[in-house]
Design an enzyme around this catalytic site. Structure first.
Site, PDB file in Angstrom:
ATOM      1  N   CYS A 105       1.172  -0.509   0.046  1.00 43.87           N
ATOM      2  CA  CYS A 105       0.171   0.493   0.385  1.00 43.87           C
ATOM      3  C   CYS A 105       1.047   1.036  -0.234  1.00 43.87           C
ATOM      4  CB  CYS A 105      -0.972  -0.069   0.813  1.00 43.87           C
ATOM      5  SG  CYS A 105      -1.960   1.800   1.285  1.00 43.87           S
ATOM      6  N   CYS A 108      -1.007   4.531   2.624  1.00 49.04           N
ATOM      7  CA  CYS A 108      -0.612   4.685   3.931  1.00 49.04           C
ATOM      8  C   CYS A 108      -0.611   2.875   4.119  1.00 49.04           C
ATOM      9  CB  CYS A 108      -2.156   4.570   4.206  1.00 49.04           C
ATOM     10  SG  CYS A 108      -3.414   3.829   3.581  1.00 49.04           S
ATOM     11  N   SER A 109      -1.132   2.123   4.766  1.00 48.52           N
ATOM     12  CA  SER A 109      -1.958   0.406   5.079  1.00 48.52           C
ATOM     13  C   SER A 109      -2.731   0.118   5.006  1.00 48.52           C
ATOM     14  CB  SER A 109      -1.099   0.237   6.604  1.00 48.52           C
ATOM     15  OG  SER A 109      -1.499   1.743   7.281  1.00 48.52           O
ATOM     16  N   CYS A 110      -3.054   0.587   4.535  1.00 48.23           N
ATOM     17  CA  CYS A 110      -4.256  -1.055   3.745  1.00 48.23           C
ATOM     18  C   CYS A 110      -4.411  -2.076   3.908  1.00 48.23           C
ATOM     19  CB  CYS A 110      -4.833   0.230   2.191  1.00 48.23           C
ATOM     20  SG  CYS A 110      -5.384   1.403   2.337  1.00 48.23           S
TER      21      CYS A 110
END
Length: 201
Positions: A105, A108-110
């Protein structure tokens, strides 16, 4: 100001910030640490990578399920009872002899919590998020995964709208294995693409 607290020198800066925030919220009576522990345990031990491993193992032994997983991963995964936050819209990508899939991702950090649990720290780190796109082969080598030069590496960028599950290739020598036994070979890293399924022992 009281100085009666534990020092966080052994923690990385991000973990230290999290601990400080949790301490402040606890002191103000806004959160219950026991409730936080239950939530973390739920994602680490109940909703964690074992769910994804069961999805992969079923795809390995059930051609109809594998076809549904390719066509509509959200429905296929949901049919096993794995739904909810951060897993509302899923796509499964299948490794082959010629192609290896890697998930990142970049923004961000999906991450698909319902099938992989909590994201590892490195998944959220800027170096992984940038280098996985620029130099995926080099990143995989840092994880200990060296692929043949002829293997194509395909990088998938997760978003808030769509998250990915890598279905690793089934290890040889497991043709007569049960789903439960196969699931033990499927690691979290294999379902992100930074690793492979384990070899049978």
């Amino acid at each position: 100001m009281s100085h009666d607290h534990d020092h966080d020198n052994e923690l990385d800066p991000f973990a230290a910030r999290v601990r400080a925030l949790e301490t402040i919220l606890t002191q103000k009576g806004l959160i219950d640490p026991a409730a936080i522990d239950v939530i973390v345990d739920t994602y680490e031990t109940k909703i964690g990578p074992r769910n994804g491993a069961k999805v992969v193992a079923k795809a390995w032994v059930d051609p109809d399920f594998a076809a549904l997983l390719k066509r509509d991963a959200t429905v296929a995964i949901g049919s096993l009872g794995y739904t909810g936050r951060q897993g509302e819209h899923m796509q499964a990508v299948f490794n082959t002899v010629d192609t290896h899939n890697l998930v990142v991702c970049t923004l961000c950090s999906c991450y698909p919590w319902s099938v992989l649990g909590l994201p590892p720290v490195w998944y959220k780190a800027p170096p992984y998020r940038s280098r996985a796109v620029i130099d995926p082969r080099g990143v995989l080598e840092e994880f200990g995964l060296t692929l043949p030069a002829t293997t194509k590496i395909r990088v998938w960028d997760s978003t808030a709208e769509l998250r990915y599950l890598v279905v690793p290739t089934r290890p040889k020598g497991t043709e007569d294995w049960s789903e439960e036994r196969l699931a033990d070979l499927v690691t979290r890293d294999a379902m992100i693409g930074t690793g492979l399924a384990g070899a049978p022992k």
